[in-house]
Design an enzyme around this catalytic site. Structure first.
Site, PDB file in Angstrom:
ATOM      1  CE  LYS A  22     -13.882  46.706  -4.327  1.00 50.37           C
ATOM      2  NZ  LYS A  22     -13.954  45.689  -5.395  1.00 50.37           N
ATOM      3  CG  ASN A  23     -16.339  47.376  -7.700  1.00 48.62           C
ATOM      4  OD1 ASN A  23     -15.179  47.091  -7.382  1.00 48.62           O
ATOM      5  ND2 ASN A  23     -17.384  46.713  -7.245  1.00 48.62           N
ATOM      6  CB  CYS A 116     -13.266  38.237  -3.423  1.00 51.92           C
ATOM      7  SG  CYS A 116     -12.896  39.519  -2.226  1.00 51.92           S
ATOM      8  NE  ARG A 121     -15.140  37.133  -9.074  1.00 48.24           N
ATOM      9  CZ  ARG A 121     -14.733  38.241  -8.462  1.00 48.24           C
ATOM     10  NH1 ARG A 121     -13.996  38.166  -7.397  1.00 48.24           N
ATOM     11  NH2 ARG A 121     -15.070  39.422  -8.928  1.00 48.24           N
ATOM     12  CG  ASP A 124     -16.760  32.392 -20.309  1.00 54.31           C
ATOM     13  OD1 ASP A 124     -16.705  33.044 -19.241  1.00 54.31           O
ATOM     14  OD2 ASP A 124     -17.810  31.884 -20.735  1.00 54.31           O
ATOM     15  CG  LEU A 125     -18.991  36.078 -20.672  1.00 57.18           C
ATOM     16  CD1 LEU A 125     -20.016  36.718 -19.748  1.00 57.18           C
ATOM     17  CD2 LEU A 125     -19.684  35.512 -21.905  1.00 57.18           C
ATOM     18  CG  ASP A 305     -20.646  43.814  -4.922  1.00 54.74           C
ATOM     19  OD1 ASP A 305     -20.380  42.604  -5.035  1.00 54.74           O
ATOM     20  OD2 ASP A 305     -20.222  44.669  -5.724  1.00 54.74           O
ATOM     21  NE  ARG A 397      -9.423  42.206  -2.635  1.00 55.43           N
ATOM     22  CZ  ARG A 397      -9.011  41.190  -3.361  1.00 55.43           C
ATOM     23  NH1 ARG A 397      -8.887  40.017  -2.808  1.00 55.43           N
ATOM     24  NH2 ARG A 397      -8.748  41.329  -4.625  1.00 55.43           N
TER      25      ARG A 397
HETATM   26  N1  EPU Z   1     -18.831  35.600 -15.609  1.00 57.61           N
HETATM   27  C1  EPU Z   1     -18.597  34.574 -16.500  1.00 57.61           C
HETATM   28  N2  EPU Z   1     -17.685  34.785 -17.499  1.00 57.61           N
HETATM   29  C2  EPU Z   1     -17.013  35.972 -17.615  1.00 57.61           C
HETATM   30  C3  EPU Z   1     -17.260  37.002 -16.704  1.00 57.61           C
HETATM   31  C4  EPU Z   1     -18.191  36.791 -15.706  1.00 57.61           C
HETATM   32  O1  EPU Z   1     -19.198  33.499 -16.421  1.00 57.61           O
HETATM   33  O2  EPU Z   1     -16.189  36.090 -18.531  1.00 57.61           O
HETATM   34  C5  EPU Z   1     -19.788  35.369 -14.509  1.00 57.61           C
HETATM   35  C6  EPU Z   1     -19.090  35.414 -13.154  1.00 57.61           C
HETATM   36  O3  EPU Z   1     -18.541  34.172 -12.812  1.00 57.61           O
HETATM   37  C7  EPU Z   1     -20.222  35.820 -12.242  1.00 57.61           C
HETATM   38  C8  EPU Z   1     -21.100  36.715 -13.128  1.00 57.61           C
HETATM   39  O4  EPU Z   1     -20.683  36.448 -14.458  1.00 57.61           O
HETATM   40  O5  EPU Z   1     -20.929  34.699 -11.841  1.00 57.61           O
HETATM   41  C9  EPU Z   1     -20.986  38.197 -12.873  1.00 57.61           C
HETATM   42  O6  EPU Z   1     -19.646  38.592 -12.984  1.00 57.61           O
HETATM   43  P1  EPU Z   1     -19.218  40.041 -13.487  1.00 57.61           P
HETATM   44  O7  EPU Z   1     -18.251  39.871 -14.604  1.00 57.61           O
HETATM   45  O8  EPU Z   1     -20.431  40.872 -13.714  1.00 57.61           O
HETATM   46  O9  EPU Z   1     -18.469  40.587 -12.223  1.00 57.61           O
HETATM   47  P2  EPU Z   1     -17.013  41.206 -12.137  1.00 57.61           P
HETATM   48  O10 EPU Z   1     -16.796  42.165 -13.237  1.00 57.61           O
HETATM   49  O11 EPU Z   1     -16.023  40.146 -11.904  1.00 57.61           O
HETATM   50  C10 EPU Z   1     -17.807  43.251 -10.711  1.00 57.61           C
HETATM   51  C11 EPU Z   1     -17.418  43.842  -9.393  1.00 57.61           C
HETATM   52  C12 EPU Z   1     -17.842  42.890  -8.290  1.00 57.61           C
HETATM   53  C13 EPU Z   1     -19.359  42.740  -8.355  1.00 57.61           C
HETATM   54  C14 EPU Z   1     -19.761  42.216  -9.753  1.00 57.61           C
HETATM   55  C15 EPU Z   1     -21.251  42.126  -9.929  1.00 57.61           C
HETATM   56  C16 EPU Z   1     -15.463  45.102  -9.940  1.00 57.61           C
HETATM   57  C17 EPU Z   1     -14.007  45.298  -9.776  1.00 57.61           C
HETATM   58  N3  EPU Z   1     -15.975  44.035  -9.361  1.00 57.61           N
HETATM   59  O12 EPU Z   1     -17.134  42.000 -10.777  1.00 57.61           O
HETATM   60  O13 EPU Z   1     -17.500  43.518  -7.077  1.00 57.61           O
HETATM   61  O14 EPU Z   1     -19.783  41.826  -7.387  1.00 57.61           O
HETATM   62  O15 EPU Z   1     -19.228  43.091 -10.765  1.00 57.61           O
HETATM   63  O16 EPU Z   1     -21.856  43.339  -9.687  1.00 57.61           O
HETATM   64  O17 EPU Z   1     -16.138  45.909 -10.554  1.00 57.61           O
HETATM   65  C18 EPU Z   1     -16.978  43.574  -4.790  1.00 57.61           C
HETATM   66  O18 EPU Z   1     -16.801  44.796  -4.915  1.00 57.61           O
HETATM   67  O19 EPU Z   1     -17.047  43.000  -3.678  1.00 57.61           O
HETATM   68  C19 EPU Z   1     -17.119  42.760  -5.986  1.00 57.61           C
HETATM   69  C20 EPU Z   1     -16.939  41.448  -5.987  1.00 57.61           C
END
Ligand code: EPU
Length: 422
Positions: A22-23, A116, A121, A124-125, A305, A397
Site C-alpha cells: 500500500k505505502n 488514521c 501528524r 510542516d516538513l 506499523d 485500508r
Molecule cells: N511529521 C512531522 N511533520 C511532517 C511530516 C511528518 O512532524 O511534515 C512527523 C509525524 O507526525 C510522525 C513522524 O514525522 O510523527 C513520521 O511521519 P512520516 O511522515 O514518516 O509518516 P507518513 O509519511 O505520514 C508513512 C506511512 C505510515 C507509516 C509512516 C512511518 C504511507 C502512506 N504511510 O506515513 O503508514 O507509519 O510512514 O513509517 O506511506 C500505515 O501503513 O499504517 C501507516 C500509518
C-alpha cells in the site's frame, strides 16, 4: 458496516503470497500525474486507501481501472489541481498529490488531510520542502493553496526523516530546474520503489535507501509499465500471527531483507525463522520469551506499523517486556482493547509496560486504526473463545480481505454484517 468474528486458539499453518505494498503504491499512483498518457501499474492491492487514491485521480480528470491487481491509469486529460475536500479528509496520503500537481500545473489546492488517528501528524516538513523549491504557500484554517512559477532545485534538510515529505519533495523536484538534494531523507524501501518508478519514467534520481537523495531535474517524463514491491508490513503481520498462534507458515514473494529488524526481534522472542531468496519460513512452538525493550524508529529499525501486532505477542510472553513508540505520538489505542481481552499492559506516555499472561480471552473489541485493528485480529486468533472486531473499515485500508488471508492459513474468521445497536 461489517465486523470480523474469530474463533481463536488454533495454530495457523500453510503458505501465503504477499500482496503489493500500500505505502509504495500510493505515491507511485500519485506520481503518474507527472507524465501524460497511459500508465500500467501492477501488483496494486485492492484496498480502501488505494480506491480513495483512484477516486481522487478520477476527480482530477484521470481515467482509472483497477482489476486483477493491475491499475491502468490515463492521465492525458487531467484538468484540475483541486483535490475534493471529502476525499482529502478520508486519507492522509492525498498529501502526496501536492508534489506532482505542483510540478504539472504550477499550483495545487488541498485541505488539511485526514487519515488514521495515530497522533498529531503534522505536514510542516512537506510544506517547508515545497517552499524551498520555490512554492508560495498560503495556509488558512482548512485549505492549503500552493503556487509556483517554476520549481527550482535546492538543498533541503529534513528535521526528521519523514517518509511522506521525502516522497513529496522527490515528486516535486523531479522536473524542477537544476539539482535537489534531500538530506536526512527517509530510507524506507517504499522510497526506493518510488525512485525506481520515477527513473523508469525517465527521471534522474539516486541515493534512495540512504539518507541523501539527489534529484537532477529532467524536462519530461513518459508513462511506463511498473510492478510495485510486496508489502513488508503485511508480511510482518503474518509472521507475528504465526507466532501468537504457535503456528507454522511460509510467506512467498517477500524479500526478507526488508524485514531484517523484525526477524531479529522475533528470533529474540524465540520464534524460528528461516529465509531463502523471497521466501520466509516461520515456526513457533513455545510460549514467547519477553524482551527488555523494543523501540520503534524509522527504517531500518523496528517499524511503527508493526508495534501494535508485536504488543499482542509480548502480551503472551513468559515475563515482562517494554515496547516504546517513538514515531507517532498517539499510537497506543489498542492497549485498552487488549487489556479487555485479558492482557496486562500499562501505558506511560510513549512506553507500554507489558506483563505477559498465559492466555487472552475473546470479547468484542473495536479497531481504532489500521494496525491496531490488525493487532486485534491477531489477538482474536490467539485467544480462547470468540472475538468480535468492529470498525473494520480501518483494517480494509491496508489488508486485502484480511479474513481470506487468515482462512487460507486455517484461521476461523468470518466477515459478517454488523447489525446496528438500537
Ligand atoms: N511529521 C512531522 N511533520 C511532517 C511530516 C511528518 O512532524 O511534515 C512527523 C509525524 O507526525 C510522525 C513522524 O514525522 O510523527 C513520521 O511521519 P512520516 O511522515 O514518516 O509518516 P507518513 O509519511 O505520514 C508513512 C506511512 C505510515 C507509516 C509512516 C512511518 C504511507 C502512506 N504511510 O506515513 O503508514 O507509519 O510512514 O513509517 O506511506 C500505515 O501503513 O499504517 C501507516 C500509518
Amino acid at each position: 458496516m461489517e465486523k470480523l468474528v474469530i474463533e481463536g486458539g488454533r495454530p495457523l499453518s500453510g503458505t501465503v503470497q504477499i500482496h503489493g505494498s500500500k505505502n509504495a503504491a500510493l505515491p507511485i499512483l500519485a506520481a503518474c500525474l507527472l507524465a501524460d498518457g497511459i500508465h500500467v501499474i501492477e501488483n496494486v492491492p485492492k484496498l480502501l486507501d488505494i480506491e480513495v487514491m483512484l477516486e481522487i485521480l478520477r476527480a482530477l480528470g484521470c481515467r482509472a481501472e483497477h482489476a486483477d491487481e493491475r491499475v491502468i491509469l490515463d492521465t492525458a486529460d487531467v484538468n484540475s489541481h483541486h483535490i475534493p475536500e471529502k476525499l482529502m479528509r478520508q486519507m492522509r496520503s492525498s498529501i502526496f498529490l501536492m508534489g506532482p500537481l505542483l510540478a504539472r500545473f504550477g499550483k495545487v489546492q488541498i485541505y488539511q488531510p485526514g487519515g488514521c488517528a495515530i497522533g498529531s501528524r503534522k505536514i510542516d516538513l512537506h510544506l517547508r520542502g515545497l517552499e524551498s523549491l520555490g512554492a508560495v504557500i498560503d495556509v488558512s484554517a482548512d485549505t492549503i493553496k500552493c503556487s509556483v512559477e517554476k520549481l527550482k532545485g535546492e538543498d533541503i534538510l529534513l528535521d526528521l526523516p519523514s517518509v511522506g515529505a521525502t516522497e513529496n519533495i522527490m515528486m516535486a523536484a523531479v522536473m524542477a530546474e537544476g539539482t535537489t538534494t534531500i538530506h536526512n531523507a527517509a530510507r524506507e524501501p517504499e522510497i526506493t520503489d518510488l525512485q525506481n518508478f520515477l527513473n523508469a519514467m525517465g527521471a534522474d534520481i539516486s541515493g534512495a535507501g540512504t539518507d541523501t537523495i539527489i534529484i537532477h531535474g529532467v524536462a519530461k517524463l513518459t508513462p511506463c509499465l511498473y510492478r510495485v514491491i510486496p508489502d513488508r508490513i503485511v508480511a510482518g503481520t503474518l509472521m507475528i500471527a504465526a507466532a501468537v498462534t504457535r503456528g507454522t507458515i511460509t510467506l512467498r514473494n517477500m524479500d526478507p531483507k526488508y524485514l531484517t529488524a523484525v526477524i531479529h526481534v522475533l528470533k529474540r522472542v524465540g520464534v524460528q525463522i528461516r529465509t531463502e531468496d523471497d521466501i520466509i519460513y516461520v515456526n513457533c512452538m513455545n510460549r514467547p520469551k519477553p524482551v527488555d525493550q523494543i523501540v520503534t524508529s524509522p527504517y531500518p529499525a523496528f517499524p511503527t506499523d508493526l508495534q501494535a501486532q508485536m504488543m499482542v505477542l509480548l502480551s503472551l510472553a513468559d515475563g515482562f517486556s517494554i515496547l516504546k513508540e517513538t514515531v507517532f505520538d498517539g499510537r497506543f489505542k489498542h492497549v485498552d482493547e487488549l487489556n479487555r481481552m485479558g492482557a496486562d499492559i500499562r501505558q506511560d506516555w510513549n512506553s507500554a509496560f507489558i506483563r505477559g499472561v498465559p492466555r487472552l480471552y475473546g470479547t468484542t473489541v473495536e479497531a481504532t486504526d489500521l494496525r491496531a485493528g490488525a493487532a486485534l485480529v491477531l489477538a482474536g486468533l490467539a485467544a480462547a473463545g470468540t472475538t468480535v472486531v468492529e470498525q473494520i473499515q480501518h483494517i480494509d485500508r491496508g489488508y486485502d480481505r484480511i479474513e481470506e488471508i487468515f482462512q487460507q492459513l486455517g484461521g476461523q474468521i468470518q466477515r459478517c454484517a454488523l447489525i446496528p445497536k438500537v
